[in-house]
Design an enzyme around this catalytic site. Sequence first.
Site, PDB file in Angstrom:
ATOM      1  N   ALA A  10      43.077  77.560  12.941  1.00  0.00           N
ATOM      2  CA  ALA A  10      43.958  76.489  12.497  1.00  0.00           C
ATOM      3  C   ALA A  10      45.431  76.857  12.681  1.00  0.00           C
ATOM      4  O   ALA A  10      45.776  77.966  13.105  1.00  0.00           O
ATOM      5  CB  ALA A  10      43.664  76.161  11.037  1.00  0.00           C
ATOM      6  N   HIS A  11      46.290  75.912  12.333  1.00  0.00           N
ATOM      7  CA  HIS A  11      47.726  76.104  12.566  1.00  0.00           C
ATOM      8  C   HIS A  11      48.304  77.254  11.734  1.00  0.00           C
ATOM      9  O   HIS A  11      47.858  77.549  10.640  1.00  0.00           O
ATOM     10  CB  HIS A  11      48.512  74.811  12.314  1.00  0.00           C
ATOM     11  N   ASN A  12      49.301  77.913  12.349  1.00  0.00           N
ATOM     12  CA  ASN A  12      50.070  78.984  11.710  1.00  0.00           C
ATOM     13  C   ASN A  12      49.274  80.263  11.462  1.00  0.00           C
ATOM     14  O   ASN A  12      49.725  81.132  10.722  1.00  0.00           O
ATOM     15  CB  ASN A  12      50.678  78.510  10.384  1.00  0.00           C
TER      16      ASN A  12
END
Length: 349
Positions: A239-241
């Site tokens: 997922a993001h980050n």
Amino acid sequence: MEFTAQQIADYLHGSVEGNPKVRLHDFAKIEEGRSGCLSFLANAKYEHYLYQTQSDAVLVNQDFEPRESVKTTLIRVPNAYTALAQLMQLVDSMKPQRKGVDSTAFVHPSVILPDDCYVGAFAYVSEGASLGTGCSLYPHVYVGSGVSVGEGTILYPHVTVYDGCSIGSRCVIHSGAVIGADGFGFAPNAEGYSKIPQLGNVIIEDDVEIGANTCIDRAVMDSTIIHRGVKLDNLVQIAHNCSVGSHTVFAAQVGMAGSSHVGEWCQFGGQVGLSGHIKVGDRVSLGGQTGLLSNVKSGSTLLGSPGMPLRDMLRASVIFPKLPDMSLRIEQLEKEISELKEICKNNKH
């Protein structure tokens, strides 16, 4: 591929026990050996196949001692599994390399295309993209605006790399992988959910391999980072980050929720799940289907959901099947204790 047993032994710094001139032109599993094939034995569970295999030669560890007579030629090496990998890499490097741009591909005029690149049918390379020497884009690959692809990197059919992402050198990304799609970011409001624009990117460093249909989401801001030497199996979701440290390996269906970070040299089994905003240290091993809800110290080995130290999980797994009977026994004991209390109470009167 066609080598003699002696040529293979010389290349692998090993020795031949048997016929050094036997010619080998293919690989085969030891249990499915055929004439002209090379097999390997690295796991003692498969030793019994050695005495019946039809392969003409078998890679074995230097210190291997057969328990029965062996008909096939043995090539003794320091480590049979590592030697097999070395040899297969050599054979793979001998394959003819594709070059040129297919007439149905689109490469934006702003893209400087090295002479030795390959761009397959219906591939699309957007404005401002950068392609390194010797890279290969197979049919139907999409490379977004401003994407950089390093030298010698291979993108197999239907790989999608969204705008602004960076792929390092000597990477391999298998079919259907999506690099840089929006992270799952929505802000709840009275009417439902408002999308939070994902304005960051994905950075994949050198020597990374990514399996088929794996998805790595772009960051909200800054970058989702896959560090050097990481190996991801099929159907992994990052997922993001998030960040994944150098030389970490994930088996299929591992999932990382947003802003979680994994250290270097970790090993995750299939279907491991990480909740968001946690940190996993270096050299952590997680067994299949382990679920993490909190930070994990370096050097840990965990199993279960929620994840617990391996020794504790093994002890608990012995108890789990007994829980239904234990529950009944506890209920019976509680009933007996209640009856005894009632008897004691009556006796006092």
